[in-house]
Structure formats: structure tokens, C-alpha cells
Scaffold this motif. Structure first.
Motif, PDB file in Angstrom:
ATOM      1  N   UNK A 114      11.284  74.406  -2.678  1.00  0.00           N
ATOM      2  CA  UNK A 114      11.683  73.094  -2.188  1.00  0.00           C
ATOM      3  C   UNK A 114      10.524  72.121  -2.315  1.00  0.00           C
ATOM      4  N   UNK A 115      10.825  70.905  -2.698  1.00  0.00           N
ATOM      5  CA  UNK A 115       9.854  69.822  -2.747  1.00  0.00           C
ATOM      6  C   UNK A 115      10.180  68.759  -1.705  1.00  0.00           C
ATOM      7  N   UNK A 116      11.272  68.887  -1.033  1.00  0.00           N
ATOM      8  CA  UNK A 116      11.732  67.922  -0.045  1.00  0.00           C
ATOM      9  C   UNK A 116      12.781  68.594   0.787  1.00  0.00           C
ATOM     10  N   UNK A 117      13.510  67.990   1.668  1.00  0.00           N
ATOM     11  CA  UNK A 117      14.058  66.647   1.501  1.00  0.00           C
ATOM     12  C   UNK A 117      13.083  65.544   1.905  1.00  0.00           C
ATOM     13  N   UNK A 118      13.394  64.383   1.412  1.00  0.00           N
ATOM     14  CA  UNK A 118      12.651  63.168   1.710  1.00  0.00           C
ATOM     15  C   UNK A 118      13.622  62.222   2.398  1.00  0.00           C
ATOM     16  N   UNK A 119      13.833  62.419   3.688  1.00  0.00           N
ATOM     17  CA  UNK A 119      14.865  61.676   4.405  1.00  0.00           C
ATOM     18  C   UNK A 119      16.214  62.308   4.125  1.00  0.00           C
ATOM     19  N   UNK A 120      17.265  61.624   4.536  1.00  0.00           N
ATOM     20  CA  UNK A 120      18.615  62.162   4.350  1.00  0.00           C
ATOM     21  C   UNK A 120      19.130  62.037   2.924  1.00  0.00           C
ATOM     22  N   UNK A 121      18.586  61.092   2.165  1.00  0.00           N
ATOM     23  CA  UNK A 121      19.219  60.769   0.891  1.00  0.00           C
ATOM     24  C   UNK A 121      18.577  61.412  -0.334  1.00  0.00           C
ATOM     25  N   UNK A 122      17.392  62.003  -0.215  1.00  0.00           N
ATOM     26  CA  UNK A 122      16.707  62.540  -1.391  1.00  0.00           C
ATOM     27  C   UNK A 122      16.231  63.964  -1.120  1.00  0.00           C
ATOM     28  N   UNK A 123      16.479  64.847  -2.070  1.00  0.00           N
ATOM     29  CA  UNK A 123      15.981  66.215  -2.012  1.00  0.00           C
ATOM     30  C   UNK A 123      15.501  66.607  -3.410  1.00  0.00           C
ATOM     31  N   UNK A 124      14.533  67.518  -3.464  1.00  0.00           N
ATOM     32  CA  UNK A 124      13.989  67.936  -4.760  1.00  0.00           C
ATOM     33  C   UNK A 124      13.608  69.406  -4.718  1.00  0.00           C
ATOM     34  N   UNK A 125      13.595  70.006  -5.907  1.00  0.00           N
ATOM     35  CA  UNK A 125      13.304  71.426  -6.048  1.00  0.00           C
ATOM     36  C   UNK A 125      12.572  71.631  -7.361  1.00  0.00           C
ATOM     37  N   UNK A 126      11.484  72.406  -7.373  1.00  0.00           N
ATOM     38  CA  UNK A 126      10.849  72.874  -8.615  1.00  0.00           C
ATOM     39  C   UNK A 126      11.611  74.129  -8.991  1.00  0.00           C
ATOM     40  N   UNK A 127      12.005  74.260 -10.242  1.00  0.00           N
ATOM     41  CA  UNK A 127      12.977  75.281 -10.608  1.00  0.00           C
ATOM     42  C   UNK A 127      12.697  75.833 -11.994  1.00  0.00           C
ATOM     43  N   UNK A 128      12.965  77.131 -12.177  1.00  0.00           N
ATOM     44  CA  UNK A 128      12.852  77.754 -13.484  1.00  0.00           C
ATOM     45  C   UNK A 128      13.781  78.957 -13.572  1.00  0.00           C
TER      46      UNK A 128
END
Length: 144
Positions: A38-52
Motif C-alpha cells: 500500500x502507498x495510501x490511502x490519501x484521504x477518502x478519494x485517493x488510494x495507491x499500491x506498488x504492484x508487480x
């Protein structure tokens, strides 16, 4: 130099982390195992993931990790929508989810990009876009 591939979607999703969870679940159903963090979430509206894509030999990635971001909300993504399609020729105005895949490094995980593309298309009828080809990148869509 990084390459970004964006997907404009009409999803009905309310939170970035929930949308990303749904997308990751779809990816796990559709092929090889995954590694990431997981790289986030960044508030309710943004989420990120480093993935392979997970190696069959160990718990490492077979290629460089990519970043998968999900931005949710018409207001959240409005600037990106207007920049990509100022006259709404592609009928993306009103989209409420923007998924962005960012590739960097010397060994991109193109098979995973194709899986993500197929997943966002099947979940949310995504319209792909990138800076070099614009909406013409859709002609490169992977087969489902």
C-alpha cells in the motif's frame, strides 16, 4: 523516465481505497499472483499500491514494480478529464474514477499492465488515455 497510462471510468465508487480493493480482487482472480505494498490511502478519494507480478520461484516480482493509483469523485478528477478531453469528444465528462498506472525502471511489467487494463474495462468500462497517443491508445487494448 516514467510512463503513465490513465483510465477514465464511471464507477459509482465512493472511496479510493474501496475501489482499489475491488480492482485488486479482480486482478487476483485473473491470473498470476501479485506482490506489492500500500502507498495510501490519501484521504477518502485517493488510494495507491506498488504492484508487480509474483515470481513462481519466490516472493519477488518478475519485473519492476508499477504504481497503481485510484482517484474517486467527479470533482477530484475534473481537471484531468477536461485536460484530456476539452470538448468531451470521447464522452468522458462526468467520469467519477481515474485509475493511473505508472511504469518506471528498465523492466516494466507489461503483462500486468494488460491485466489491469482488462480489469478496469470489465469493472467500469474504462476509457484509456496516455500523453503520447491520447485516446488512440485504445487501439492497443489487450484482448479480454
Amino acid at each position: 523516465m516514467a510512463y503513465q497510462l490513465s483510465f477514465f471510468c464511471r464507477s459509482g465508487e465512493e472511496r479510493g481505497d474501496q475501489a482499489l480493493d475491488r480492482l485488486l480482487d479482480r486482478l487476483l482472480e485473473s491470473g498470476e499472483g501479485l506482490v506489492g505494498e500500500w502507498q495510501g490511502p490519501f484521504g477518502d478519494s485517493v488510494a495507491a499500491f506498488k504492484l508487480g507480478t509474483k515470481s513462481s520461484m519466490d516472493d519477488t516480482s518478475v519485473a519492476d514494480l508499477l504504481t497503481l493509483e485510484v482517484h474517486v469523485g467527479v470533482a477530484e478528477i475534473a481537471e484531468s478529464v477536461i485536460a484530456a478531453s476539452p470538448n468531451d469528444a470521447e464522452s468522458i465528462w462526468g467520469c467519477d474514477l481515474l485509475a493511473i498506472v505508472t511504469l518506471s525502471g528498465s523492466d516494466p511489467d507489461w503483462p500486468l499492465v494488460n491485466r489491469i487494463w482488462a480489469a478496469v474495462t470489465s469493472l467500469w468500462n474504462a476509457v484509456p488515455w496516455d500523453e503520447s497517443s491520447g485516446f488512440e491508445i485504445a487501439a492497443s487494448a489487450p484482448e479480454r
